[in-house]
Enzyme design. Sequence first.
Site, PDB file in Angstrom:
ATOM      1  N   ASP A  67       0.822  -1.203   0.000  1.00  0.00           N
ATOM      2  CA  ASP A  67       0.000   0.000   0.000  1.00  0.00           C
ATOM      3  C   ASP A  67       0.857   1.254   0.000  1.00  0.00           C
ATOM      4  OD1 ASP A  67       0.867  -0.625   2.589  1.00  0.00           O
ATOM      5  OD2 ASP A  67      -1.130  -1.066   3.319  1.00  0.00           O
ATOM      6  N   ASP A 136      -7.720  -3.235  14.497  1.00  0.00           N
ATOM      7  CA  ASP A 136      -9.114  -3.432  14.082  1.00  0.00           C
ATOM      8  C   ASP A 136      -9.258  -4.575  13.077  1.00  0.00           C
ATOM      9  OD1 ASP A 136      -8.011  -2.378  11.797  1.00  0.00           O
ATOM     10  OD2 ASP A 136      -9.385  -0.677  11.627  1.00  0.00           O
ATOM     11  N   HIS A 138      -7.496  -4.979  10.228  1.00  0.00           N
ATOM     12  CA  HIS A 138      -7.195  -4.719   8.817  1.00  0.00           C
ATOM     13  C   HIS A 138      -5.915  -5.417   8.398  1.00  0.00           C
ATOM     14  CE1 HIS A 138      -4.883  -1.007  10.314  1.00  0.00           C
ATOM     15  NE2 HIS A 138      -3.986  -1.633   9.587  1.00  0.00           N
ATOM     16  N   GLU A 143     -10.040  -2.062   5.513  1.00  0.00           N
ATOM     17  CA  GLU A 143     -10.638  -1.767   6.810  1.00  0.00           C
ATOM     18  C   GLU A 143     -11.922  -2.584   7.018  1.00  0.00           C
ATOM     19  OE1 GLU A 143      -9.108  -0.152   8.975  1.00  0.00           O
ATOM     20  OE2 GLU A 143      -8.452   1.851   8.392  1.00  0.00           O
TER      21      GLU A 143
END
Length: 260
Positions: A67, A136, A138, A143
């Site tokens: 990314d 979380d 990801h 997400e």
Amino acid sequence: MKIAILPDNEAIGKVGADILASTLKDKPDAVIGLATGSSPLPFYRELIERYKAGEISFAQCKAFTLDEYIGLEPNHPESYVQFIHREFVDHVDFAEGAVKTPNAQTDDLNGAAADYDAAIKDAGGVDFQVLGIGSDGHIAFNEPGDSLASRTHVVFLHDQTRRDNARFFDDDINQVPKEAISQGLGTIQEARKIVLFVQGKGKARAVREMVEGGISARWPASVLQLHPNVYVLADEDAASELELISNYREDWDNFASANL
Ligand code: F6R
């Protein structure tokens, strides 16, 4: 999934490097998927040591990062292209231009995302994918709520992720970009082998959901349960909420004594 619960970062880095070394032995021109962030740093450090000792080489490899932030200058120290060069690539022998990152410096971000998927395909696909996981759940920047089948795409970072990453930006969430280009979960799932690095109590819930929860966009990493060749290299804290922890220890001991 193969789950190794290891005593410290040094052990995590060594086991990750052993797995990559065996991939490179079979395929010296392997395509490697690189993650940024702090989790794989012990692994990168170990690879640099082994390269310096003449034990491994990346001269024939290609690599693709997961990314890149949108809105940072490419020479910003926290851009992922800078990060991966500083922490790993510049210390080993990748050929010039062999390491690619998504192009976030364009008006046509969707086009850049599609081009990135095409470039991975043209390279023959990823043989060894490095991953970290967010608190979380990801992976890359997929997400909670994102498609489990997505391709490389533009993503909006949730506040939790931006808060987690503020430590790289003077602890100021306002400096953390709100968008990124990220490989999709569908893209990542096509890698032939995936090795996920995870440390710390703050990731324990995400690890539990990834390994033992239902497969759901609520915890994006849970999609890895559908992949046939995933290694999770965790420290005791990250593994501390796993219900079947003793089974994983037993399975790993059997696997490691036969294969590593
Ligand atoms: C990094 C990436 C992210 C990180 C994750 C964990 O390229 O795609 O998914 O792996 O945010 O970050 P760390 O390792 O810094 O806790």
